[in-house]
Design a protein around this motif. Structure first.
Motif, mmCIF file in Angstrom:
data_model
loop_
_atom_site.group_PDB
_atom_site.id
_atom_site.type_symbol
_atom_site.label_atom_id
_atom_site.label_comp_id
_atom_site.label_asym_id
_atom_site.label_seq_id
_atom_site.Cartn_x
_atom_site.Cartn_y
_atom_site.Cartn_z
ATOM 1 N N LEU A 72 0.819 -1.214 0.000
ATOM 2 C CA LEU A 72 0.000 0.000 0.000
ATOM 3 C C LEU A 72 0.852 1.264 0.000
ATOM 4 O O LEU A 72 0.479 2.271 -0.605
ATOM 5 C CB LEU A 72 -0.958 -0.007 1.195
ATOM 6 N N ILE A 73 1.990 1.234 0.679
ATOM 7 C CA ILE A 73 2.878 2.398 0.645
ATOM 8 C C ILE A 73 3.396 2.617 -0.776
ATOM 9 O O ILE A 73 3.471 3.750 -1.266
ATOM 10 C CB ILE A 73 4.056 2.230 1.627
ATOM 11 N N ARG A 74 3.756 1.520 -1.453
ATOM 12 C CA ARG A 74 4.273 1.647 -2.819
ATOM 13 C C ARG A 74 3.244 2.312 -3.732
ATOM 14 O O ARG A 74 3.571 3.171 -4.549
ATOM 15 C CB ARG A 74 4.652 0.281 -3.376
ATOM 16 N N VAL A 75 1.988 1.919 -3.572
ATOM 17 C CA VAL A 75 0.944 2.411 -4.476
ATOM 18 C C VAL A 75 0.480 3.814 -4.093
ATOM 19 O O VAL A 75 0.324 4.686 -4.951
ATOM 20 C CB VAL A 75 -0.248 1.436 -4.482
ATOM 21 N N THR A 76 0.242 4.033 -2.796
ATOM 22 C CA THR A 76 -0.355 5.299 -2.368
ATOM 23 C C THR A 76 0.652 6.338 -1.923
ATOM 24 O O THR A 76 0.365 7.539 -1.947
ATOM 25 C CB THR A 76 -1.331 5.058 -1.206
ATOM 26 N N LEU A 102 -9.296 6.668 -0.194
ATOM 27 C CA LEU A 102 -8.803 7.522 -1.268
ATOM 28 C C LEU A 102 -9.950 8.059 -2.120
ATOM 29 O O LEU A 102 -9.927 9.216 -2.576
ATOM 30 C CB LEU A 102 -7.822 6.738 -2.148
ATOM 31 N N ARG A 103 -10.964 7.234 -2.324
ATOM 32 C CA ARG A 103 -12.104 7.700 -3.122
ATOM 33 C C ARG A 103 -12.824 8.841 -2.410
ATOM 34 O O ARG A 103 -13.194 9.841 -3.031
ATOM 35 C CB ARG A 103 -13.056 6.532 -3.376
ATOM 36 N N ARG A 139 -4.770 8.184 -10.559
ATOM 37 C CA ARG A 139 -3.666 7.232 -10.772
ATOM 38 C C ARG A 139 -3.547 6.242 -9.613
ATOM 39 O O ARG A 139 -3.374 5.044 -9.832
ATOM 40 C CB ARG A 139 -2.344 7.979 -10.934
ATOM 41 N N LYS A 140 -3.662 6.730 -8.382
ATOM 42 C CA LYS A 140 -3.525 5.843 -7.231
ATOM 43 C C LYS A 140 -4.647 4.808 -7.216
ATOM 44 O O LYS A 140 -4.427 3.638 -6.887
ATOM 45 C CB LYS A 140 -3.518 6.654 -5.943
ATOM 46 N N LEU A 141 -5.859 5.242 -7.545
ATOM 47 C CA LEU A 141 -6.961 4.299 -7.577
ATOM 48 C C LEU A 141 -6.770 3.256 -8.669
ATOM 49 O O LEU A 141 -7.083 2.079 -8.490
ATOM 50 C CB LEU A 141 -8.282 5.050 -7.779
ATOM 51 N N ARG A 142 -6.241 3.690 -9.812
ATOM 52 C CA ARG A 142 -5.982 2.722 -10.888
ATOM 53 C C ARG A 142 -4.952 1.690 -10.451
ATOM 54 O O ARG A 142 -5.093 0.498 -10.727
ATOM 55 C CB ARG A 142 -5.502 3.451 -12.154
ATOM 56 N N PRO A 145 13.944 7.500 -2.109
ATOM 57 C CA PRO A 145 13.335 6.526 -3.025
ATOM 58 C C PRO A 145 12.905 5.255 -2.310
ATOM 59 O O PRO A 145 13.590 4.771 -1.408
ATOM 60 C CB PRO A 145 14.448 6.242 -4.040
ATOM 61 N N TYR A 146 11.765 4.745 -2.726
ATOM 62 C CA TYR A 146 11.208 3.513 -2.159
ATOM 63 C C TYR A 146 11.718 2.343 -2.994
ATOM 64 O O TYR A 146 11.024 1.806 -3.852
ATOM 65 C CB TYR A 146 9.680 3.608 -2.194
ATOM 66 N N ARG A 147 12.959 1.983 -2.768
ATOM 67 C CA ARG A 147 13.546 0.924 -3.583
ATOM 68 C C ARG A 147 14.751 0.315 -2.864
ATOM 69 O O ARG A 147 15.289 0.887 -1.922
ATOM 70 C CB ARG A 147 13.990 1.467 -4.937
#
Length: 409
Positions: free
Chosen positions: A28-32, A78-79, A86-89, A176-178
């Protein structure tokens, strides 16, 4: 007859959370990009599991069930916040790649990779060491802020603010998240291992919380799974297992610390020792953690304290002091040489280690001096030194152990 289903469901939820929590939070952190949102959704998923599973039964794939619930909760939040589409997609794509909650298949490998990214992000060198430890405990292990605060000796409100600042720094500085690659990985990995080592020490110390040592072992296992080619990861895990194998024998019935020579070795966890030996056998080049693990192996495999291979231990400390000449390493090197080559040799190295000043009034340095002095036959002088060390001890169990050693001569 007592219905044990609620307790079984609660146990299943706790076990599932231990494994799934970092996966959920990391994904979830990666996406949001929202740390608090990810943590809150993961916690809400667990709370819902504890509510439903006792009545409806534990699903075939508890981790997948928790992931689905947390992801759906994030989508709802988020909605309602009307964030960018983009985050929802991306969350919708995550829904397609996640396992069905009813499926017995494990969580996708992409999510496993996310956990490794999260570990390196929490342990980024831009954060202070204490912030890295706290963020690792909170985000990867799910330890409550109040528990972290107690271990780090600050108030819960202070710890909450520190965690918030650490997360903000990651966002504001664009950390960076990596997982770094190439030379950067070699530079960053020791920092990650240092955080795990400190976490283990916080749990293994006389007044520590054993659960923290267990979390460090769990994270070291995870790193070993995700980075099997890294020798120092294997060395660190082996070191943890050797040390933790003695957890049940380190204290007597009254809670007093027992030195290695007084422990009941039949109470050591010999399965953990065997696992650590296998890890060590497969470890190639000796780095600092692998060397410490080899030292621990000498203690773990000796039939008795008198049978300990102190000459091998002394050679390992010589090499470790070359790689990592810290005061603590120099102190332990003095102990090893004192037992391998006689107390005079140990006292000479101890004098060199204390010459820098950092160990001048350190309780462990005084205790080492006292032990080597006693081995020279100067028992009255040794008793005085043990009592001086006890007066400076950092914990009550250590203080009692040193006073007991003074009384025994």
């Amino acid at each position: 007859m007592t219905d044990r289903r609620p307790a079984a469901a609660a146990s299943a939820a706790a076990a599932a959370c231990s494994d799934a929590y970092p996966r959920i939070v990391a994904a979830l952190i990666r996406v949001t990009g929202e740390w608090t949102l990810a943590e809150d959704c993961a916690q809400e998923a667990l709370a819902l599991a504890l509510q439903r599973w006792p009545e409806q039964g534990v699903p075939a794939n508890p981790g997948g069930w928790l992931m689905t619930v947390a992801r759906n909760r994030a989508i709802d939040v988020l909605r309602r916040a009307s964030v960018e589409r983009r985050k929802l997609r991306e969350l919708a794509v995550l829904a397609l790649t996640d396992p069905d909650p009813a499926s017995a298949q494990p969580v996708q490998e992409e999510v496993v990779d996310d956990r490794l990214r999260l570990i390196f992000t929490c342990c980024h060198p831009a954060l202070t060491l204490e912030a890295r430890v706290a963020l690792t405990l909170r985000t990867i292990c799910g330890v409550p802020a109040a528990d972290i605060a107690r271990v780090l000796l600050v108030s819960e409100s202070t710890m909450t603010r520190r965690l918030t600042r650490a997360k903000s720094k990651i966002a504001d500085a664009g950390i960076p998240y990596r997982v770094p690659s190439g030379p950067a990985l070699a530079e960053r990995l020791p920092g990650v291992l240092a955080v795990l080592y400190l976490l283990f020490t916080r749990g293994y110390n006389a007044d520590g919380r054993p659960a923290f040592a267990e979390e460090a072992i769990r994270l070291a296992r995870l790193l070993k799974q995700l980075m099997p080619e890294q020798n120092e990861v294997s060395g660190l895990l082996a070191l943890f297992l050797f040390q933790h194998s003695r957890r049940d024998a380190r204290q007597d019935a009254e809670g007093n610390l027992l030195s290695l020579d007084r422990q009941d070795r039949s109470r050591w966890d010999h399965a953990a020792i065997a696992e650590a030996l296998d890890l060590l056998a497969a470890t190639g080049r000796n780095g600092p953690y692998a060397l410490q693990a080899r030292i621990a192996a000498c203690h773990a495999t000796a039939a008795s304290a008198d049978a300990t291979d102190w000459r091998t231990i002394a050679r390992c400390y010589d090499e470790l002091a070359r790689l990592q000449p810290t005061p603590v390493v120099q102190l332990n090197r003095a102990v090893a040489h004192g037992y391998a080559h006689g107390p005079s040799a140990g006292l000479a190295l101890l004098a060199q280690a204390r010459a820098g000043g950092s160990l001048a009034d350190h309780p462990h340095a005084l205790a080492v001096q006292a032990d080597l002095t006693a081995r020279q036959g100067e028992h009255d002088r040794a008793a005085v030194l043990f009592r001086q060390a006890a007066a400076l001890a950092h914990s009550e169990p250590e203080r009692r152990a040193l006073l007991d050693r003074a009384d025994r001569g």
